[in-house]
Design an enzyme around this catalytic site. Structure first.
Site, PDB file in Angstrom:
ATOM      1  N   ASN A 243     -94.928  15.132 -65.180  1.00 44.13           N
ATOM      2  CA  ASN A 243     -95.514  13.798 -65.006  1.00 44.13           C
ATOM      3  C   ASN A 243     -95.878  13.626 -63.549  1.00 44.13           C
ATOM      4  O   ASN A 243     -95.244  14.234 -62.684  1.00 44.13           O
ATOM      5  CB  ASN A 243     -94.479  12.713 -65.347  1.00 44.13           C
ATOM      6  CG  ASN A 243     -94.332  12.511 -66.831  1.00 44.13           C
ATOM      7  OD1 ASN A 243     -95.134  12.991 -67.611  1.00 44.13           O
ATOM      8  ND2 ASN A 243     -93.307  11.787 -67.205  1.00 44.13           N
TER       9      ASN A 243
ATOM     10  N   ASP B  87     -91.408  13.136 -71.365  1.00 36.60           N
ATOM     11  CA  ASP B  87     -90.955  12.683 -72.687  1.00 36.60           C
ATOM     12  C   ASP B  87     -90.913  13.834 -73.680  1.00 36.60           C
ATOM     13  O   ASP B  87     -90.226  13.754 -74.695  1.00 36.60           O
ATOM     14  CB  ASP B  87     -91.906  11.600 -73.215  1.00 36.60           C
ATOM     15  CG  ASP B  87     -91.760  10.316 -72.415  1.00 36.60           C
ATOM     16  OD1 ASP B  87     -90.619   9.872 -72.237  1.00 36.60           O
ATOM     17  OD2 ASP B  87     -92.785   9.792 -71.938  1.00 36.60           O
TER      18      ASP B  87
ATOM     19  N   LYS C 275     -94.806  35.650 -68.972  1.00 36.37           N
ATOM     20  CA  LYS C 275     -96.054  34.890 -68.859  1.00 36.37           C
ATOM     21  C   LYS C 275     -96.945  35.141 -70.084  1.00 36.37           C
ATOM     22  O   LYS C 275     -97.207  36.301 -70.427  1.00 36.37           O
ATOM     23  CB  LYS C 275     -96.786  35.325 -67.580  1.00 36.37           C
ATOM     24  CG  LYS C 275     -98.034  34.543 -67.328  1.00 36.37           C
ATOM     25  CD  LYS C 275     -98.729  35.010 -66.056  1.00 36.37           C
ATOM     26  CE  LYS C 275    -100.062  34.325 -65.926  1.00 36.37           C
ATOM     27  NZ  LYS C 275    -100.871  34.875 -64.851  1.00 36.37           N
TER      28      LYS C 275
ATOM     29  N   ILE D  68     -82.711   9.368 -71.052  1.00 35.54           N
ATOM     30  CA  ILE D  68     -81.579   9.218 -70.121  1.00 35.54           C
ATOM     31  C   ILE D  68     -81.212   7.739 -69.975  1.00 35.54           C
ATOM     32  O   ILE D  68     -80.045   7.343 -70.083  1.00 35.54           O
ATOM     33  CB  ILE D  68     -81.941   9.794 -68.725  1.00 35.54           C
ATOM     34  CG1 ILE D  68     -82.442  11.227 -68.858  1.00 35.54           C
ATOM     35  CG2 ILE D  68     -80.755   9.700 -67.774  1.00 35.54           C
ATOM     36  CD1 ILE D  68     -83.044  11.817 -67.587  1.00 35.54           C
TER      37      ILE D  68
ATOM     38  N   LYS E 295     -84.226  -0.705 -75.026  1.00 31.39           N
ATOM     39  CA  LYS E 295     -83.248   0.221 -74.443  1.00 31.39           C
ATOM     40  C   LYS E 295     -81.992  -0.518 -73.969  1.00 31.39           C
ATOM     41  O   LYS E 295     -81.125   0.077 -73.338  1.00 31.39           O
ATOM     42  CB  LYS E 295     -83.889   0.977 -73.274  1.00 31.39           C
ATOM     43  CG  LYS E 295     -85.071   1.852 -73.672  1.00 31.39           C
ATOM     44  CD  LYS E 295     -85.502   2.781 -72.532  1.00 31.39           C
ATOM     45  CE  LYS E 295     -86.814   3.488 -72.855  1.00 31.39           C
ATOM     46  NZ  LYS E 295     -87.090   4.644 -72.006  1.00 31.39           N
TER      47      LYS E 295
HETATM   48  O1  PMT Z   1     -92.610   8.791 -57.431  1.00 33.62           O
HETATM   49  P1  PMT Z   1     -93.782   7.956 -56.927  1.00 33.62           P
HETATM   50  O2  PMT Z   1     -95.013   8.773 -56.662  1.00 33.62           O
HETATM   51  O3  PMT Z   1     -93.386   7.077 -55.777  1.00 33.62           O
HETATM   52  O4  PMT Z   1     -94.216   6.968 -58.126  1.00 33.62           O
HETATM   53  C1  PMT Z   1     -93.313   6.008 -58.594  1.00 33.62           C
HETATM   54  C2  PMT Z   1     -93.329   5.891 -60.133  1.00 33.62           C
HETATM   55  C3  PMT Z   1     -94.678   5.364 -60.588  1.00 33.62           C
HETATM   56  C4  PMT Z   1     -93.048   7.257 -60.776  1.00 33.62           C
HETATM   57  C5  PMT Z   1     -92.160   4.898 -60.465  1.00 33.62           C
HETATM   58  O5  PMT Z   1     -92.403   3.661 -59.863  1.00 33.62           O
HETATM   59  C6  PMT Z   1     -92.009   4.728 -61.974  1.00 33.62           C
HETATM   60  O6  PMT Z   1     -92.692   3.947 -62.613  1.00 33.62           O
HETATM   61  N1  PMT Z   1     -91.050   5.489 -62.572  1.00 33.62           N
HETATM   62  C7  PMT Z   1     -90.872   5.552 -64.044  1.00 33.62           C
HETATM   63  C8  PMT Z   1     -91.935   6.419 -64.646  1.00 33.62           C
HETATM   64  C9  PMT Z   1     -91.770   6.551 -66.141  1.00 33.62           C
HETATM   65  O7  PMT Z   1     -91.435   7.599 -66.605  1.00 33.62           O
HETATM   66  O8  PMT Z   1     -91.970   5.428 -66.822  1.00 33.62           O
HETATM   67  P2  PMT Z   1     -91.869   5.305 -68.451  1.00 33.62           P
HETATM   68  O9  PMT Z   1     -92.413   3.962 -68.744  1.00 33.62           O
HETATM   69  O10 PMT Z   1     -92.495   6.482 -69.090  1.00 33.62           O
HETATM   70  O11 PMT Z   1     -90.311   5.369 -68.708  1.00 33.62           O
HETATM   71  C10 PMT Z   1     -89.498   4.202 -68.814  1.00 33.62           C
HETATM   72  C11 PMT Z   1     -88.125   4.442 -68.231  1.00 33.62           C
HETATM   73  O12 PMT Z   1     -87.430   5.411 -69.044  1.00 33.62           O
HETATM   74  C12 PMT Z   1     -88.091   4.991 -66.823  1.00 33.62           C
HETATM   75  O13 PMT Z   1     -87.041   4.323 -66.125  1.00 33.62           O
HETATM   76  C13 PMT Z   1     -87.780   6.463 -66.987  1.00 33.62           C
HETATM   77  O14 PMT Z   1     -87.038   6.979 -65.875  1.00 33.62           O
HETATM   78  C14 PMT Z   1     -86.897   6.429 -68.252  1.00 33.62           C
HETATM   79  N2  PMT Z   1     -86.907   7.671 -69.040  1.00 33.62           N
HETATM   80  C15 PMT Z   1     -88.046   8.115 -69.657  1.00 33.62           C
HETATM   81  C16 PMT Z   1     -87.983   9.247 -70.453  1.00 33.62           C
HETATM   82  C17 PMT Z   1     -86.752   9.939 -70.596  1.00 33.62           C
HETATM   83  N3  PMT Z   1     -86.669  11.042 -71.330  1.00 33.62           N
HETATM   84  N4  PMT Z   1     -85.669   9.486 -69.978  1.00 33.62           N
HETATM   85  C18 PMT Z   1     -85.711   8.371 -69.208  1.00 33.62           C
HETATM   86  O15 PMT Z   1     -84.695   7.972 -68.641  1.00 33.62           O
END
Ligand code: PMT
Length: 407
Positions: A215, A284, A294, A312, A346
């Site tokens: 990502n 995800d 490879k 997580i 969540k």
């Molecule tokens: O790192 P930078 O370049 O400074 O950019 C910051 C950012 C945009 C990455 C940051 O501000 C941000 O938004 N982080 C979360 C990104 C994300 O994965 O968002 P999501 O909407 O897909 O996930 C929602 C939440 O679930 C997040 O807190 C993520 O950490 C968590 N998650 C998602 C998938 C997974 N398998 N486990 C998780 O814990």
């Protein structure tokens, strides 16, 4: 911008170092604003700074003699720099030129300002000011990253018209902005004794030894939160995916690569922590199998079988001794609706939502804006530098955390 007057003036010792740039004249206003807020200000100047503004100006405004020499014969032990460094509650270098930034990044100490930087044990802020091409030069950006890794806090620079006639990023932040940052960030014990766990950066899900799914995330937002929580007195652990950032010193930094490794690193620590902030961009999906060798183009791999990674954040929130759990939501549309769905789905205490895929803010950028949601409440943090934004988010989290624990 005007400086909000604080109810109780902060009797802070501010050591202001001025380098040789046209923005040096703005530092006179900074001295005035800081004194108005109750700070005691002492000024040091490089030789080239004196070409722009006379030390007499700063002596009159600060009410203290101005220091310009490394070895000061007027000081009892000729160690004026050590005495000044000990005196300071905060050191602010404004304007900070490319030259002084480079010297500080490499530990050189051949004048009073660079020596003070090395001798200072207090928080250090820099407000850079230089021509936009000099600011954008790779070596300057590397020096900035190096200093950020040593906990130096940057204010600005701002974009706009420059004294050299060019337009771009490199203007020193306005004195009111610098003053506000110094004063707001001085209340730094709000998380004293609190354990904070933060995830940052991307994860890599390997297809074969050379290819992976990931990502977009630079880790800047998560690292800024780690620094802000640490400055607020918290004991911080930072679980970071692969990023190109210097880890902040004095923090427990755990380096991971894959979503599964991040899961283990976070879950094994989460029930022993008070606050968890999930700023990482965790993949995800992960390939069902990682090929050992490879994959050759002739094998024409056109279908990739994936499995969902474990969530997580959701699993932390469901732990028996769950910490105060803060998630992030990165969205390209319907920000509020998706964020609120993640908050309740969540079972989080709070969620910080940001737009991604836009020109400003989100991933990679040094700036961001956040919409924060919690049960029966919300707040907006407008677009600003990620360090400042992190400070504001940590303040909000602390308030909600204290309310939940009825302190
Ligand atoms: O790192 P930078 O370049 O400074 O950019 C910051 C950012 C945009 C990455 C940051 O501000 C941000 O938004 N982080 C979360 C990104 C994300 O994965 O968002 P999501 O909407 O897909 O996930 C929602 C939440 O679930 C997040 O807190 C993520 O950490 C968590 N998650 C998602 C998938 C997974 N398998 N486990 C998780 O814990």
């Amino acid at each position: 911008m005007t400086v909000t007057n604080l109810e109780t003036p902060i009797k802070k010792h501010v050591l202001l170092a001025i380098c040789g740039g046209i923005a040096a004249y703005k530092s006179a206003e900074l001295v005035r604003l800081l004194r108005k807020q109750g700070c005691e200000v002492r000024v040091v100047m490089t030789h080239s700074a004196r070409e722009f503004v006379s030390p007499l100006t700063f002596q009159a405004l600060s009410g203290n003699p101005v220091h310009t020499e490394l070895l000061d014969v007027e000081e009892e032990n000729a160690m004026g720099h050590i005495n000044l460094a000990r005196w300071a509650d905060v050191l602010v270098i404004a304007p900070a030129t490319a030259n002084t930034i480079a010297k500080c990044a490499h530990g050189l100490a051949d004048d009073l300002v660079s020596t003070l930087f090395l001798a200072a044990t207090c928080p250090v802020y820099m407000a850079p000011a230089m021509n936009q091409a000099m600011w954008n030069k790779t070596i300057t950006q590397e020096n900035i990253r190096q200093l950020e890794g040593c906990e130096v806090l940057f204010i600005g620079p701002n974009a706009g018209d420059q004294a050299c006639g060019e337009t771009g990023k490199g203007r020193m932040a306005e004195p009111a902005e610098i003053c506000q940052r110094l004063l707001l960030e001085s209340k730094s014990d709000i998380l004293q004794g609190v354990k904070v766990l933060i995830s940052a950066g991307p994860t890599r899900e390997y297809i074969d030894p050379v290819r992976y799914i990931t990502n977009r995330s630079s880790g800047k937002m998560g690292f800024a939160l780690a620094r802000a929580a640490s400055r607020a007195g918290a004991q911080v652990s930072l679980v970071s995916g692969p990023v190109n950032l210097q880890p902040p010193p004095h923090l427990d930094v755990i380096h991971v690569e894959t979503a599964a490794q991040m899961y283990d690193a976070v879950i094994s620590r989460a029930s022993k922590t008070d606050i968890y902030i999930g700023a990482a961009a965790v993949a995800d999906y992960s390939p069902r199998v990682m090929e050992k060798e490879k994959v050759k183009k002739k094998d024409s791999l056109t279908t990739l079988l994936l499995h969902k990674t474990k969530d997580i954040l959701a699993d932390v929130a469901q732990l028996k001794n769950a910490p105060f759990t803060v998630g992030f939501a990165a969205e390209t549309n319907d920000l509020a609706a998706y964020a609120q769905a993640k908050l309740s789905g969540k079972k989080l205490d709070m969620i910080a939502a940001n737009w991604v895929g836009r020109e400003q803010g989100g991933f990679d950028s040094n700036q961001n804006a956040l919409e924060i949601f919690w049960k029966n409440g919300k707040a907006s943090l407008p677009m600003t530098d990620k360090n400042q934004l992190a400070e504001q988010l940590i303040n909000l989290i602390t308030t909600r955390f204290n309310e939940k624990n009825r302190i």
